[in-house]
Design an enzyme around this catalytic site. Structure first.
Site, PDB file in Angstrom:
ATOM      1  N   ASN A  44       0.827  -1.203   0.000  1.00 34.88           N
ATOM      2  CA  ASN A  44       0.000   0.000   0.000  1.00 34.88           C
ATOM      3  C   ASN A  44       0.863   1.255   0.000  1.00 34.88           C
ATOM      4  O   ASN A  44       1.962   1.278   0.538  1.00 34.88           O
ATOM      5  CB  ASN A  44      -1.005  -0.005   1.163  1.00 34.88           C
ATOM      6  N   GLU A  46       0.221   5.202   0.824  1.00 34.12           N
ATOM      7  CA  GLU A  46      -0.701   6.218   1.326  1.00 34.12           C
ATOM      8  C   GLU A  46      -0.358   7.595   0.782  1.00 34.12           C
ATOM      9  O   GLU A  46       0.736   7.828   0.276  1.00 34.12           O
ATOM     10  CB  GLU A  46      -0.684   6.225   2.861  1.00 34.12           C
ATOM     11  N   CYS A  55      -4.089   0.813  -2.593  1.00 28.60           N
ATOM     12  CA  CYS A  55      -4.013  -0.436  -1.849  1.00 28.60           C
ATOM     13  C   CYS A  55      -2.943  -1.340  -2.453  1.00 28.60           C
ATOM     14  O   CYS A  55      -2.585  -1.208  -3.631  1.00 28.60           O
ATOM     15  CB  CYS A  55      -5.353  -1.157  -1.890  1.00 28.60           C
ATOM     16  N   GLU A  57      -3.085  -4.452  -3.375  1.00 26.52           N
ATOM     17  CA  GLU A  57      -3.562  -5.235  -4.515  1.00 26.52           C
ATOM     18  C   GLU A  57      -3.616  -4.382  -5.775  1.00 26.52           C
ATOM     19  O   GLU A  57      -3.253  -4.840  -6.869  1.00 26.52           O
ATOM     20  CB  GLU A  57      -4.966  -5.798  -4.227  1.00 26.52           C
ATOM     21  N   CYS A  95     -10.285  -4.862  -0.121  1.00 28.21           N
ATOM     22  CA  CYS A  95     -11.428  -3.953  -0.096  1.00 28.21           C
ATOM     23  C   CYS A  95     -12.235  -4.127  -1.384  1.00 28.21           C
ATOM     24  O   CYS A  95     -11.825  -4.846  -2.294  1.00 28.21           O
ATOM     25  CB  CYS A  95     -10.959  -2.503   0.058  1.00 28.21           C
ATOM     26  N   CYS A  98     -10.366  -3.228  -4.642  1.00 27.55           N
ATOM     27  CA  CYS A  98      -9.353  -4.230  -4.984  1.00 27.55           C
ATOM     28  C   CYS A  98      -9.990  -5.513  -5.503  1.00 27.55           C
ATOM     29  O   CYS A  98      -9.463  -6.142  -6.422  1.00 27.55           O
ATOM     30  CB  CYS A  98      -8.467  -4.512  -3.781  1.00 27.55           C
TER      31      CYS A  98
END
Length: 142
Positions: A44, A46, A55, A57, A95, A98
């Site tokens: 990830n 940010e 993310c 993925e 999520c 993803c």
């Protein structure tokens, strides 16, 4: 196939160590395993503008697609947790965004990959179609 469930999980754990997560301190790693034995990882990333965060993925899928590689996705491992405690606690699942990104990548190879969601005491093993039933995909645009 040269990767295994355990090697994919280990690759995801290693990727989580490369996360850029200065705001949440929650590091996530993902590893994508393909039919030809290759593995692509992501962590990830940010951003101070939280909605722009990527993310793990999504980073891995972006790496695959930006390198013009379209193999059959067969396995995905996802692991996360606070820095220094990745993998502790409950299993981390992809999520919704993803799941959609993985679905479209898997559809290119006409496959329903296994997703391993790693936690401290359990590894959930699910087909991607279980995580995203009745998925929207390219066929819906015809």
């Amino acid at each position: 196939m040269s990767w295994t469930r355990d090697s994919l999980i280990a690759a995801a754990r290693e990727a989580a160590g490369k996360a850029y997560a200065p705001y949440s301190n929650f590091h996530v790693g993902a590893a994508l395993g393909f039919a030809d034995g290759s593995v692509v990882t992501g962590a990830n990333v940010e951003n101070a503008s939280y909605g722009m965060t990527l993310c793990a993925e999504t980073v891995a899928v972006g790496k695959v697609l930006s390198e013009d590689w379209r193999g059959a996705l067969q396995g995905v491992a996802v692991i996360g947790g606070k820095a220094g405690a990745v993998g502790a606690g409950d299993p981390v699942t992809p999520c919704g965004r993803c799941r959609q990104m993985l679905h479209e990548l898997a559809a290119l190879g006409k496959n329903d990959p296994t997703v391993w969601c790693v936690g401290e005491d359990a590894v959930l093993e699910l087909a991607l179609s279980e995580l995203l039933p009745r998925a929207f995909g390219p066929g819906a645009l015809a």
